[in-house]
Motif scaffolding. Structure first.
Motif, mmCIF file in Angstrom:
data_model
loop_
_atom_site.group_PDB
_atom_site.id
_atom_site.type_symbol
_atom_site.label_atom_id
_atom_site.label_comp_id
_atom_site.label_asym_id
_atom_site.label_seq_id
_atom_site.Cartn_x
_atom_site.Cartn_y
_atom_site.Cartn_z
ATOM 1 N N ILE A 80 -7.686 -6.369 4.730
ATOM 2 C CA ILE A 80 -8.270 -6.853 3.476
ATOM 3 C C ILE A 80 -9.396 -5.930 3.013
ATOM 4 N N VAL A 81 -9.261 -5.457 1.773
ATOM 5 C CA VAL A 81 -10.261 -4.529 1.232
ATOM 6 C C VAL A 81 -11.048 -5.118 0.060
ATOM 7 N N THR A 82 -10.591 -6.254 -0.470
ATOM 8 C CA THR A 82 -11.311 -6.859 -1.590
ATOM 9 C C THR A 82 -11.010 -8.340 -1.682
ATOM 10 N N GLU A 83 -11.996 -9.097 -2.194
ATOM 11 C CA GLU A 83 -11.821 -10.510 -2.509
ATOM 12 C C GLU A 83 -12.113 -10.685 -3.999
ATOM 13 N N ALA A 84 -11.120 -11.097 -4.754
ATOM 14 C CA ALA A 84 -11.247 -11.181 -6.206
ATOM 15 C C ALA A 84 -11.510 -12.607 -6.662
ATOM 16 N N GLY A 85 -12.142 -12.724 -7.812
ATOM 17 C CA GLY A 85 -12.436 -14.031 -8.358
ATOM 18 C C GLY A 85 -11.267 -14.677 -9.062
ATOM 19 N N THR A 86 -10.344 -13.856 -9.572
ATOM 20 C CA THR A 86 -9.198 -14.385 -10.306
ATOM 21 C C THR A 86 -7.944 -13.590 -9.974
ATOM 22 N N PRO A 87 -6.755 -14.179 -10.154
ATOM 23 C CA PRO A 87 -5.516 -13.431 -9.977
ATOM 24 C C PRO A 87 -5.417 -12.238 -10.921
ATOM 25 N N ASP A 88 -5.962 -12.381 -12.127
ATOM 26 C CA ASP A 88 -5.937 -11.264 -13.084
ATOM 27 C C ASP A 88 -6.626 -10.029 -12.512
ATOM 28 N N THR A 89 -7.721 -10.254 -11.793
ATOM 29 C CA THR A 89 -8.439 -9.132 -11.186
ATOM 30 C C THR A 89 -7.590 -8.463 -10.123
ATOM 31 N N LEU A 90 -6.869 -9.246 -9.348
ATOM 32 C CA LEU A 90 -5.993 -8.673 -8.316
ATOM 33 C C LEU A 90 -4.873 -7.852 -8.936
ATOM 34 N N VAL A 91 -4.332 -8.346 -10.041
ATOM 35 C CA VAL A 91 -3.298 -7.569 -10.742
ATOM 36 C C VAL A 91 -3.860 -6.225 -11.179
ATOM 37 N N ALA A 92 -5.067 -6.244 -11.755
ATOM 38 C CA ALA A 92 -5.703 -4.996 -12.192
ATOM 39 C C ALA A 92 -5.928 -4.063 -11.010
ATOM 40 N N ASP A 93 -6.340 -4.610 -9.870
ATOM 41 C CA ASP A 93 -6.568 -3.782 -8.678
ATOM 42 C C ASP A 93 -5.279 -3.129 -8.205
ATOM 43 N N ILE A 94 -4.172 -3.868 -8.292
ATOM 44 C CA ILE A 94 -2.876 -3.298 -7.894
ATOM 45 C C ILE A 94 -2.461 -2.199 -8.859
ATOM 46 N N VAL A 95 -2.576 -2.458 -10.143
ATOM 47 C CA VAL A 95 -2.173 -1.483 -11.160
ATOM 48 C C VAL A 95 -3.014 -0.216 -11.067
ATOM 49 N N MET A 96 -4.302 -0.373 -10.778
ATOM 50 C CA MET A 96 -5.197 0.778 -10.680
ATOM 51 C C MET A 96 -5.082 1.502 -9.331
ATOM 52 N N GLY A 97 -4.326 0.917 -8.418
ATOM 53 C CA GLY A 97 -4.130 1.569 -7.132
ATOM 54 C C GLY A 97 -5.224 1.305 -6.119
ATOM 55 N N TYR A 98 -6.065 0.288 -6.374
ATOM 56 C CA TYR A 98 -7.140 -0.025 -5.434
ATOM 57 C C TYR A 98 -6.627 -0.804 -4.226
ATOM 58 N N VAL A 99 -5.580 -1.594 -4.441
ATOM 59 C CA VAL A 99 -4.951 -2.322 -3.340
ATOM 60 C C VAL A 99 -3.440 -2.123 -3.416
ATOM 61 N N ASP A 100 -2.787 -2.317 -2.273
ATOM 62 C CA ASP A 100 -1.337 -2.128 -2.214
ATOM 63 C C ASP A 100 -0.567 -3.425 -2.403
ATOM 64 N N ALA A 101 -1.164 -4.540 -2.007
ATOM 65 C CA ALA A 101 -0.466 -5.821 -2.101
ATOM 66 C C ALA A 101 -1.460 -6.966 -2.144
ATOM 67 N N ALA A 102 -1.011 -8.068 -2.717
ATOM 68 C CA ALA A 102 -1.828 -9.287 -2.792
ATOM 69 C C ALA A 102 -0.887 -10.464 -2.938
ATOM 70 N N ILE A 103 -1.419 -11.635 -2.784
ATOM 71 C CA ILE A 103 -0.634 -12.844 -3.040
ATOM 72 C C ILE A 103 -1.217 -13.523 -4.271
ATOM 73 N N ILE A 104 -0.400 -13.618 -5.324
ATOM 74 C CA ILE A 104 -0.827 -14.270 -6.562
ATOM 75 C C ILE A 104 0.309 -15.165 -7.046
ATOM 76 N N TRP A 105 0.090 -15.852 -8.162
ATOM 77 C CA TRP A 105 1.114 -16.738 -8.705
ATOM 78 C C TRP A 105 2.295 -15.942 -9.236
ATOM 79 N N ASP A 106 3.490 -16.466 -9.038
ATOM 80 C CA ASP A 106 4.712 -15.735 -9.382
ATOM 81 C C ASP A 106 4.878 -15.449 -10.867
ATOM 82 N N PHE A 107 4.297 -16.287 -11.753
ATOM 83 C CA PHE A 107 4.512 -16.071 -13.184
ATOM 84 C C PHE A 107 3.887 -14.778 -13.689
#
Length: 266
Positions: free
Chosen positions: A167-194
């Protein structure tokens, strides 16, 4: 010209009735005020636009589920609250913001592994999150239900220690995790399927099995306790849960069939 006092009184009452009828719960002429979680923006914008011609305009304020709830509390405004997860609606009830008798579940969502488009690391299971060098992002339990589900899922799979090391980051919202994935800051996360439908060009969704889950999410809606025209608010909510409204949420990636949602329950 003499006008009988009774005639004047009747006229004034009629005029006041017309004026009052033109105002919604928030006091804005024919406009419903909705405070909603930003994750539901695509679905809500579409449903509001579809509803408006016959039902009247809907003004939607977006933000984090807790953020917009706080805005409603301090401003004592807003006719309808759209909670991104059931825990937020529970808070809204506890703080006297929403009338619990008006709450309806509009849609359901499932926790899923999320990776960058094309799945560059070839992650297909939870074991992939435990592989050495994989950068994992998680959510904060105080800001999203996912933050509670994630460690439960890891523990259920017997992978808590291995995944925690990644684990390299703890985000406040799923949107932030999506941004982290798109920007290449993280490789994977668990978020809502929609989110896979919301960002189809940026991320891929890898579903877990129902047995691997510890719970799913519910997108819920309810009428504010200070709403002066609950009937108008109820009319919009009825549209959200109608076949037409549910189809619009389905197009946005949500589960709208309760029986299908139950199949994902662990």
């Amino acid at each position: 010209v003499y006008t009988h006092p009774q005639t004047i009184a009747v006229t004034m009452i009629s005029l006041m009735t017309v004026i009052a009828a033109g105002f919604s719960c928030s006091g804005t002429p024919e406009t419903l005020s909705v405070f909603a979680a930003a994750g539901a923006k695509r679905a809500l914008d579409t449903t509001a636009a579809t509803y408006a011609p016959a039902g009247g305009p809907v003004n939607i304020t977006y933000g984090g589920g807790g953020e917009v709830l706080t805005q409603m509390i301090f401003s004592k405004s807003g006719d309808i609250y759209v909670a991104p997860e059931q825990e937020f609606m529970e808070k809204a009830i506890a703080q006297g913001v929403v009338d619990w008798t008006t709450i309806r579940t509009v849609a359901w969502m499932v926790p899923a592994i999320t990776v960058a488009k094309g799945n560059p690391l070839g992650i297909t299971t939870l074991d992939g999150l435990a592989a050495p060098g994989v950068r994992v992002g998680i959510s904060r339990p105080e800001t999203t239900l996912l933050g509670r589900y994630e460690p439960e899922i890891f523990e259920k799979a017997g992978l808590t220690t291995a995944i925690r090391a990644n684990i390299v980051t703890e985000a406040g919202t799923p949107d932030t995790l999506v941004a982290d994935i798109v920007m290449g800051y993280v490789d994977a996360a668990i978020i809502w399927d929609f989110y896979g439908t919301r960002f189809p060009d940026d991320i891929d969704i890898i579903y877990l099995t129902p047995a691997q889950l510890t719970g799913i999410g519910e997108l819920q809606v309810g009428v504010a306790t200070w709403c002066h025209d609950p009937a108008a608010a109820d009319q919009f909510i009825r549209f959200l849960v109608s076949p037409e409204g549910k189809e619009l949420f389905h197009e946005a990636g949500y589960i709208v069939d309760e029986n299908e949602a139950r199949r994902w329950q662990p």
